[in-house]
Design a protein around this motif. Structure first.
Motif, PDB file in Angstrom:
ATOM      1  N   LEU A  40      -8.119  -8.543  13.330  1.00 49.03           N
ATOM      2  CA  LEU A  40      -7.785  -9.269  14.560  1.00 49.03           C
ATOM      3  C   LEU A  40      -6.561 -10.135  14.313  1.00 49.03           C
ATOM      4  CD1 LEU A  40      -8.560 -10.367  17.431  1.00 49.03           C
ATOM      5  CD2 LEU A  40      -9.904 -12.131  16.236  1.00 49.03           C
ATOM      6  N   GLU A  41      -5.553 -10.017  15.187  1.00 48.01           N
ATOM      7  CA  GLU A  41      -4.404 -10.921  15.111  1.00 48.01           C
ATOM      8  C   GLU A  41      -4.411 -11.820  16.346  1.00 48.01           C
ATOM      9  OE1 GLU A  41      -0.419  -9.253  15.131  1.00 48.01           O
ATOM     10  OE2 GLU A  41       0.433 -11.269  14.982  1.00 48.01           O
ATOM     11  N   VAL A  42      -4.422 -13.108  16.108  1.00 54.46           N
ATOM     12  CA  VAL A  42      -4.528 -14.084  17.198  1.00 54.46           C
ATOM     13  C   VAL A  42      -3.153 -14.712  17.456  1.00 54.46           C
ATOM     14  CG1 VAL A  42      -5.583 -16.289  17.868  1.00 54.46           C
ATOM     15  CG2 VAL A  42      -6.923 -14.581  16.614  1.00 54.46           C
ATOM     16  N   GLY A  43      -2.721 -14.701  18.718  1.00 50.04           N
ATOM     17  CA  GLY A  43      -1.403 -15.254  19.058  1.00 50.04           C
ATOM     18  C   GLY A  43      -0.316 -14.327  18.549  1.00 50.04           C
ATOM     19  N   SER A  44      -0.422 -13.059  18.936  1.00 52.59           N
ATOM     20  CA  SER A  44       0.440 -12.016  18.355  1.00 52.59           C
ATOM     21  C   SER A  44       1.847 -12.002  18.939  1.00 52.59           C
ATOM     22  CB  SER A  44      -0.226 -10.651  18.518  1.00 52.59           C
ATOM     23  OG  SER A  44      -0.681 -10.498  19.841  1.00 52.59           O
ATOM     24  N   ILE A  65      -4.327 -10.380  20.257  1.00 52.90           N
ATOM     25  CA  ILE A  65      -4.508 -11.119  21.517  1.00 52.90           C
ATOM     26  C   ILE A  65      -3.410 -12.154  21.666  1.00 52.90           C
ATOM     27  CG2 ILE A  65      -7.042 -10.801  21.416  1.00 52.90           C
ATOM     28  CD1 ILE A  65      -6.297 -14.255  21.352  1.00 52.90           C
ATOM     29  N   ASP A  66      -2.996 -12.358  22.907  1.00 52.87           N
ATOM     30  CA  ASP A  66      -2.033 -13.416  23.218  1.00 52.87           C
ATOM     31  C   ASP A  66      -2.298 -13.868  24.653  1.00 52.87           C
ATOM     32  OD1 ASP A  66       0.803 -14.401  21.793  1.00 52.87           O
ATOM     33  OD2 ASP A  66       0.744 -14.720  23.964  1.00 52.87           O
ATOM     34  N   LEU A  67      -1.909 -15.107  24.906  1.00 51.54           N
ATOM     35  CA  LEU A  67      -2.138 -15.718  26.214  1.00 51.54           C
ATOM     36  C   LEU A  67      -1.118 -15.257  27.246  1.00 51.54           C
ATOM     37  CD1 LEU A  67      -4.124 -17.888  27.127  1.00 51.54           C
ATOM     38  CD2 LEU A  67      -2.500 -19.621  26.372  1.00 51.54           C
ATOM     39  N   ASN A  68       0.025 -14.788  26.797  1.00 49.55           N
ATOM     40  CA  ASN A  68       1.148 -14.604  27.717  1.00 49.55           C
ATOM     41  C   ASN A  68       1.468 -13.133  27.967  1.00 49.55           C
ATOM     42  OD1 ASN A  68       4.350 -14.259  27.938  1.00 49.55           O
ATOM     43  ND2 ASN A  68       3.674 -16.082  29.028  1.00 49.55           N
ATOM     44  N   GLU A  69       1.495 -12.800  29.267  1.00 47.58           N
ATOM     45  CA  GLU A  69       1.706 -11.417  29.706  1.00 47.58           C
ATOM     46  C   GLU A  69       3.052 -10.854  29.238  1.00 47.58           C
ATOM     47  OE1 GLU A  69      -0.121  -8.483  31.318  1.00 47.58           O
ATOM     48  OE2 GLU A  69      -0.831 -10.285  32.341  1.00 47.58           O
ATOM     49  N   ARG A  88      -2.808   2.828  16.666  1.00 45.96           N
ATOM     50  CA  ARG A  88      -3.489   1.949  15.696  1.00 45.96           C
ATOM     51  C   ARG A  88      -3.624   0.505  16.181  1.00 45.96           C
ATOM     52  NH1 ARG A  88      -0.239   1.896  10.658  1.00 45.96           N
ATOM     53  NH2 ARG A  88      -1.968   0.620   9.959  1.00 45.96           N
ATOM     54  N   TYR A  89      -3.276   0.247  17.437  1.00 49.44           N
ATOM     55  CA  TYR A  89      -3.360  -1.146  17.898  1.00 49.44           C
ATOM     56  C   TYR A  89      -3.746  -1.211  19.372  1.00 49.44           C
ATOM     57  CZ  TYR A  89       1.109  -0.135  20.093  1.00 49.44           C
ATOM     58  OH  TYR A  89       2.085   0.437  20.864  1.00 49.44           O
ATOM     59  N   VAL A  90      -4.376  -2.314  19.732  1.00 50.72           N
ATOM     60  CA  VAL A  90      -4.529  -2.664  21.151  1.00 50.72           C
ATOM     61  C   VAL A  90      -4.105  -4.126  21.287  1.00 50.72           C
ATOM     62  CG1 VAL A  90      -6.381  -1.079  21.804  1.00 50.72           C
ATOM     63  CG2 VAL A  90      -6.966  -3.284  20.824  1.00 50.72           C
ATOM     64  N   ILE A  91      -3.552  -4.450  22.445  1.00 49.06           N
ATOM     65  CA  ILE A  91      -3.144  -5.841  22.685  1.00 49.06           C
ATOM     66  C   ILE A  91      -3.821  -6.315  23.967  1.00 49.06           C
ATOM     67  CG2 ILE A  91      -1.211  -7.444  22.876  1.00 49.06           C
ATOM     68  CD1 ILE A  91       0.622  -5.232  21.827  1.00 49.06           C
ATOM     69  N   LYS A  92      -4.533  -7.424  23.874  1.00 49.30           N
ATOM     70  CA  LYS A  92      -5.266  -7.911  25.035  1.00 49.30           C
ATOM     71  C   LYS A  92      -4.791  -9.324  25.399  1.00 49.30           C
ATOM     72  CE  LYS A  92      -9.426  -5.366  23.726  1.00 49.30           C
ATOM     73  NZ  LYS A  92      -9.823  -4.531  24.857  1.00 49.30           N
ATOM     74  N   LYS A  93      -4.777  -9.564  26.715  1.00 47.55           N
ATOM     75  CA  LYS A  93      -4.430 -10.914  27.180  1.00 47.55           C
ATOM     76  C   LYS A  93      -5.691 -11.768  27.094  1.00 47.55           C
ATOM     77  CE  LYS A  93      -2.259 -13.165  31.197  1.00 47.55           C
ATOM     78  NZ  LYS A  93      -3.066 -14.334  31.307  1.00 47.55           N
ATOM     79  N   MET A  94      -5.627 -12.810  26.308  1.00 46.84           N
ATOM     80  CA  MET A  94      -6.841 -13.583  26.046  1.00 46.84           C
ATOM     81  C   MET A  94      -6.463 -14.956  25.515  1.00 46.84           C
ATOM     82  SD  MET A  94      -9.923 -12.014  23.746  1.00 46.84           S
ATOM     83  CE  MET A  94      -9.952 -10.388  24.463  1.00 46.84           C
ATOM     84  N   ALA A 109      -8.819 -11.296   9.727  1.00 48.27           N
ATOM     85  CA  ALA A 109      -8.096 -11.985  10.816  1.00 48.27           C
ATOM     86  C   ALA A 109      -6.802 -12.566  10.280  1.00 48.27           C
ATOM     87  CB  ALA A 109      -8.962 -13.082  11.427  1.00 48.27           C
ATOM     88  N   PHE A 110      -5.802 -12.598  11.162  1.00 54.19           N
ATOM     89  CA  PHE A 110      -4.471 -13.067  10.783  1.00 54.19           C
ATOM     90  C   PHE A 110      -3.941 -13.948  11.909  1.00 54.19           C
ATOM     91  CE2 PHE A 110       0.146 -12.655  10.583  1.00 54.19           C
ATOM     92  CZ  PHE A 110       0.395 -12.805   9.223  1.00 54.19           C
ATOM     93  N   LEU A 111      -3.528 -15.153  11.554  1.00 53.53           N
ATOM     94  CA  LEU A 111      -2.939 -16.083  12.525  1.00 53.53           C
ATOM     95  C   LEU A 111      -1.661 -16.645  11.926  1.00 53.53           C
ATOM     96  CD1 LEU A 111      -6.256 -16.472  12.632  1.00 53.53           C
ATOM     97  CD2 LEU A 111      -5.673 -18.301  14.220  1.00 53.53           C
ATOM     98  N   CYS A 112      -0.588 -16.609  12.704  1.00 48.00           N
ATOM     99  CA  CYS A 112       0.692 -17.089  12.173  1.00 48.00           C
ATOM    100  C   CYS A 112       1.424 -17.867  13.270  1.00 48.00           C
ATOM    101  CB  CYS A 112       1.506 -15.879  11.726  1.00 48.00           C
ATOM    102  SG  CYS A 112       3.038 -16.281  10.910  1.00 48.00           S
ATOM    103  N   TRP A 113       1.749 -19.086  12.999  1.00 54.69           N
ATOM    104  CA  TRP A 113       2.510 -19.959  13.922  1.00 54.69           C
ATOM    105  C   TRP A 113       1.853 -20.042  15.302  1.00 54.69           C
ATOM    106  CZ3 TRP A 113       4.783 -21.184   9.770  1.00 54.69           C
ATOM    107  CH2 TRP A 113       5.662 -20.377   9.039  1.00 54.69           C
TER     108      TRP A 113
END
Ligand SMILES: C[S@@+](CC[C@H](N)C(=O)[O-])C[C@H]1O[C@@H](n2cnc3c(N)ncnc32)[C@H](O)[C@@H]1O
Length: 268
Positions: A40-44, A65-69, A88-94, A109-113
Motif C-alpha cells: 500500500l502506498e499512501v499519498g502517492s 491512494i491519494d486525496l486529490n483527483e 500491477r497497480y490500482v490508484i484510489k481516491k481516498m 506500506a510506503f509513505l513518503c512526504w
C-alpha cells in the motif's frame, strides 16, 4: 485541500517526478519489498514513488491512494507509460485518515512526504496498521525542516523558509514531523521501530551535486510561492530576493548546502 502548500499545478506535478528522480538513491538505499506482494502506498501523488517501487520490486502489486483527483489522473497516465508497471497497480481516491479497506489486506506500506501534510499522523498510521497483516513492514520518509542550512547566509531565503514552515503549521501540517516518527509509530503499536537520519550535504567536493540540489531546492521552495503570496505570508519582493540569493549561492564555489530527513521502518 485548497490550502495545500505545494498546490496541484502542472509545474508541481512535474516537480514531484523530478524530485523522486533526484532523491531515489538516498530514499531507497534501505527500502526492501523484495519479499512482499501487496504493498500500500499512501499519498502517492503523481505516481513518482509508485514508479520507483514497481521498477525496483518486480514482484509487488501496488495499491495507491491519494486525496486529490488531478494527482491521480497524472499518476495513471505516468504509470501507464511504463511497460513494467502494466497491470500491477490500482490508484484510489481516498483520505489516508479513513482508509476504505478491510483489515489485514496488505503486507507492506510506503509513505513518503505525506504525513507532513496531515493534521493527525497518528490517525493515518493507525489506519495503515489496521489494514496491514501481522508481520508486515512499513517505511515512512519525512521532512525535518529545521535541518536546512545554506552558506553563504541568505537572509531572504531564511525569511521565506520560516514563512513556508509557519504556513504549513497553520494548516495543521507539521514540517518537523520526521523527528517524531519513532514516537508516533510506537504510539500506534508498531514494533521494531527503527529510525535513520538521511542527509544531503554538499560543498566544494561535490560541485555538480551541489548545483543540482540548490536548483531542486529552489523549485521546492517556490512551489509554495503562490499560496504564500495569496495568504500575505511573503511579498513579490521576497520571492525575487529568494531567487537572487539562491542564484548567487549556486555560483559561489565555497557554498554549502545541508538538509536532513528521517526514514522510519517498523513492523506490525
Ligand atoms: C508532497 S506530495 C508527495 C507525493 C508522493 N508521495 C511523492 O513522494 O512524490 C503529498 C501528497 O499527499 C496527498 N495527501 C495529502 N493529504 C492526504 C490525505 N489526508 N490522504 C491522502 N492523500 C493525501 C496530496 O494530495 C499529495 O499528492
Amino acid at each position: 485541500m485548497s490550502n495545500y502548500l505545494h498546490g496541484y499545478s502542472k509545474e508541481e506535478q512535474d516537480r514531484l517526478i523530478h524530485q523522486a528522480e533526484m532523491t531515489e538513491n538516498t530514499i531507497y538505499q534501505n527500502v526492501d519489498f523484495s519479499d512482499n506482494k501487496h504493498v500500500l502506498e499512501v499519498g502517492s501523488g503523481v505516481g513518482a514513488q509508485s514508479e520507483i517501487l514497481l521498477r525496483r520490486f518486480p514482484k509487488i502489486e501496488l495499491t495507491c491512494i491519494d486525496l486529490n483527483e488531478s494527482q491521480i489522473e497524472v499518476a495513471n497516465s505516468y504509470l501507464a507509460s511504463k511497460s513494467y508497471c502494466k497491470d500491477r497497480y490500482v490508484i484510489k481516491k481516498m483520505n489516508a485518515e479513513h482508509l476504505e479497506f478491510d483489515g489485514y489486506q496488505f503486507d507492506g506500506a510506503f509513505l513518503c512526504w505525506v504525513l507532513e501534510h496531515v493534521p493527525s499522523p497518528e490517525k493515518v498510521l493507525s489506519e495503515v496498521r489496521r489494514v496491514l497483516k501481522p508481520g508486515s513492514k512499513i517505511y515512512v520518509t519525512e521532512v525535518m525542516n529545521s535541518s536546512f542550512f545554506l552558506d553563504p547566509y541568505s537572509p531572504h531565503v531564511w525569511k521565506y523558509w520560516m514563512a513556508f514552515n509557519d504556513y504549513q503549521l497553520e494548516q495543521a501540517g507539521d514540517p518537523f514531523v520526521g523527528a517524531k516518527l519513532g514516537n508516533v509509530l510506537i504510539s500506534q503499536g508498531f514494533k521494531n521501530v527503527y529510525t535513520k537520519v538521511k542527509n544531503w550535504h554538499f560543498d566544494k567536493r561535490h560541485p555538480q551535486h551541489r548545483t543540482r540540489f540548490i536548483s531542486y531546492w529552489k523549485d521546492l521552495l517556490l512551489s509554495a510561492s503562490d499560496i504564500l503570496l495569496k495568504n500575505n505570508c511573503v511579498t513579490e519582493e521576497d520571492i525575487a530576493m529568494v531567487n537572487k540569493e539562491l542564484n548567487e549561492v549556486s555560483r559561489n564555489p565555497d557554498a554549502v548546502f545541508n538538509y536532513s530527513f528521517m526514514q522510519a521502518t517498523a513492523e506490525v
